[in-house]
Write a protein that holds these residues in place. Structure first.
Motif, PDB file in Angstrom:
ATOM      1  N   UNK A  93       0.820  -1.219   0.000  1.00  0.00           N
ATOM      2  CA  UNK A  93       0.000   0.000   0.000  1.00  0.00           C
ATOM      3  C   UNK A  93       0.853   1.267   0.000  1.00  0.00           C
ATOM      4  N   UNK A  94       2.113   1.132   0.341  1.00  0.00           N
ATOM      5  CA  UNK A  94       3.028   2.265   0.467  1.00  0.00           C
ATOM      6  C   UNK A  94       4.311   1.927  -0.282  1.00  0.00           C
ATOM      7  N   UNK A  95       4.859   2.898  -0.981  1.00  0.00           N
ATOM      8  CA  UNK A  95       6.114   2.659  -1.696  1.00  0.00           C
ATOM      9  C   UNK A  95       7.216   2.314  -0.708  1.00  0.00           C
ATOM     10  N   UNK A  96       8.107   1.419  -1.117  1.00  0.00           N
ATOM     11  CA  UNK A  96       9.186   0.953  -0.241  1.00  0.00           C
ATOM     12  C   UNK A  96      10.013   2.131   0.266  1.00  0.00           C
ATOM     13  N   UNK A  97      10.356   3.068  -0.609  1.00  0.00           N
ATOM     14  CA  UNK A  97      11.147   4.235  -0.200  1.00  0.00           C
ATOM     15  C   UNK A  97      10.430   5.015   0.901  1.00  0.00           C
ATOM     16  N   UNK A  98       9.131   5.199   0.747  1.00  0.00           N
ATOM     17  CA  UNK A  98       8.356   5.926   1.764  1.00  0.00           C
ATOM     18  C   UNK A  98       8.304   5.142   3.074  1.00  0.00           C
ATOM     19  N   UNK A  99       8.253   3.825   2.984  1.00  0.00           N
ATOM     20  CA  UNK A  99       8.258   3.000   4.197  1.00  0.00           C
ATOM     21  C   UNK A  99       9.569   3.166   4.970  1.00  0.00           C
ATOM     22  N   UNK A 100      10.675   3.243   4.237  1.00  0.00           N
ATOM     23  CA  UNK A 100      11.981   3.444   4.893  1.00  0.00           C
ATOM     24  C   UNK A 100      11.999   4.812   5.586  1.00  0.00           C
ATOM     25  N   UNK A 101      11.459   5.840   4.930  1.00  0.00           N
ATOM     26  CA  UNK A 101      11.379   7.165   5.549  1.00  0.00           C
ATOM     27  C   UNK A 101      10.522   7.120   6.817  1.00  0.00           C
ATOM     28  N   UNK A 125       8.875 -10.426   7.329  1.00  0.00           N
ATOM     29  CA  UNK A 125       8.868 -11.813   6.874  1.00  0.00           C
ATOM     30  C   UNK A 125       8.196 -11.947   5.512  1.00  0.00           C
ATOM     31  N   UNK A 126       8.683 -12.895   4.713  1.00  0.00           N
ATOM     32  CA  UNK A 126       8.045 -13.237   3.446  1.00  0.00           C
ATOM     33  C   UNK A 126       6.630 -13.722   3.730  1.00  0.00           C
ATOM     34  N   UNK A 127       5.742 -13.612   2.769  1.00  0.00           N
ATOM     35  CA  UNK A 127       4.349 -13.979   3.003  1.00  0.00           C
ATOM     36  C   UNK A 127       3.905 -15.099   2.086  1.00  0.00           C
ATOM     37  N   UNK A 128       3.067 -15.950   2.630  1.00  0.00           N
ATOM     38  CA  UNK A 128       2.465 -17.025   1.839  1.00  0.00           C
ATOM     39  C   UNK A 128       1.087 -16.618   1.331  1.00  0.00           C
ATOM     40  N   UNK A 129       0.425 -15.684   2.046  1.00  0.00           N
ATOM     41  CA  UNK A 129      -0.930 -15.279   1.654  1.00  0.00           C
ATOM     42  C   UNK A 129      -0.916 -14.415   0.397  1.00  0.00           C
ATOM     43  N   UNK A 135       8.814  -9.595  -3.303  1.00  0.00           N
ATOM     44  CA  UNK A 135       9.903  -8.811  -3.887  1.00  0.00           C
ATOM     45  C   UNK A 135       9.997  -7.445  -3.207  1.00  0.00           C
ATOM     46  N   UNK A 136       8.845  -6.820  -2.942  1.00  0.00           N
ATOM     47  CA  UNK A 136       8.842  -5.547  -2.216  1.00  0.00           C
ATOM     48  C   UNK A 136       9.370  -5.739  -0.799  1.00  0.00           C
ATOM     49  N   UNK A 137       9.023  -6.864  -0.167  1.00  0.00           N
ATOM     50  CA  UNK A 137       9.510  -7.144   1.185  1.00  0.00           C
ATOM     51  C   UNK A 137      11.028  -7.268   1.176  1.00  0.00           C
ATOM     52  N   UNK A 138      11.573  -7.958   0.179  1.00  0.00           N
ATOM     53  CA  UNK A 138      13.034  -8.099   0.079  1.00  0.00           C
ATOM     54  C   UNK A 138      13.692  -6.725  -0.113  1.00  0.00           C
ATOM     55  N   UNK A 139      13.107  -5.872  -0.954  1.00  0.00           N
ATOM     56  CA  UNK A 139      13.640  -4.520  -1.171  1.00  0.00           C
ATOM     57  C   UNK A 139      13.552  -3.686   0.109  1.00  0.00           C
ATOM     58  N   UNK A 140      12.425  -3.817   0.795  1.00  0.00           N
ATOM     59  CA  UNK A 140      12.241  -3.094   2.053  1.00  0.00           C
ATOM     60  C   UNK A 140      13.288  -3.527   3.081  1.00  0.00           C
ATOM     61  N   UNK A 141      13.506  -4.835   3.209  1.00  0.00           N
ATOM     62  CA  UNK A 141      14.484  -5.333   4.173  1.00  0.00           C
ATOM     63  C   UNK A 141      15.891  -4.840   3.853  1.00  0.00           C
ATOM     64  N   UNK A 142      16.225  -4.762   2.567  1.00  0.00           N
ATOM     65  CA  UNK A 142      17.544  -4.238   2.181  1.00  0.00           C
ATOM     66  C   UNK A 142      17.671  -2.775   2.604  1.00  0.00           C
ATOM     67  N   UNK A 143      16.625  -1.993   2.385  1.00  0.00           N
ATOM     68  CA  UNK A 143      16.634  -0.592   2.801  1.00  0.00           C
ATOM     69  C   UNK A 143      16.668  -0.441   4.312  1.00  0.00           C
ATOM     70  N   UNK A 144      15.965  -1.327   4.997  1.00  0.00           N
ATOM     71  CA  UNK A 144      15.932  -1.305   6.459  1.00  0.00           C
ATOM     72  C   UNK A 144      17.308  -1.634   7.036  1.00  0.00           C
TER      73      UNK A 144
END
Length: 194
Positions: A93-101, A125-129, A135-144
């Protein structure tokens, strides 16, 4: 936001969660460790030996909602250690860059109210649902991870980062979103050994 000149295009943090007033004369306990975040952290207890812990989780909360709750969480005696697990409800729902901010703002707020606490940030965590979000989660974790490095915070990797051969279905519940008992136990171990 305390002492910050950042201007993100995100809406102000408004929480739909109501805080019940404490009885007069009540003193908040001062556990050694807090886990704060969204419902992914529910049921993850960080106590060891004689230490105590307290989890403050908000079902459905986004990063900005948790940020707005920080002044109400710690009281006058912040804990020695704080673990953060948030972002599950922002992803997709939110861009990864904005989530990092937003996470930057969240950690700034925690540092302001708990300046001497050790802060650990947990990767999502990766999601099964909804595997299309992974892919966004992986990008977010890298930024985090990068944010934690810049701010000298501890980072606890997600299962996908720490145990890449582990199937997410082994640590997630039937719906594929929240941690099961094994997932909570493994996450607890990872946080405590970070």
């Amino acid at each position: 936001l305390r002492n910050s000149t950042k201007n993100t295009n995100s809406s102000p943090a408004v929480s739909s969660h109501k805080v019940q007033p404490l009885p007069q004369g009540y003193k908040k306990p001062c556990p050694d460790r807090y886990l704060i975040g969204d419902s992914m952290g529910k049921g993850v207890h960080l106590q060891t030996g004689n230490s105590s812990s307290f989890s403050v989780t908000y079902s459905g909360a986004k990063i900005e909602h948790i940020t707005s709750r920080v002044p109400h969480i710690f009281g006058r005696n912040p804990p020695k250690e704080i673990a953060i697990m948030a972002g599950t409800n922002n992803i997709g729902n939110t861009r990864v860059h904005d989530m990092i901010d937003m996470y930057d703002e969240l950690t700034d707020e925690i540092i302001y109210f708990a300046p001497n606490s050790t802060i650990t940030v947990c990767g999502l965590e990766q999601r099964c649902d909804t595997p299309e979000l992974n892919q966004d989660i992986a990008s977010f974790n890298a930024g985090l991870r990068n944010l934690c490095s810049q701010k000298q915070l501890l980072y606890t990797p997600s299962f996908a980062e720490a145990e890449p051969m582990l199937s997410p279905s082994r640590v997630l519940g039937k719906k594929g979103l929240h941690l099961n008992t094994d997932g909570k136990s493994r996450l607890r171990h990872r946080i405590l050994t970070t």
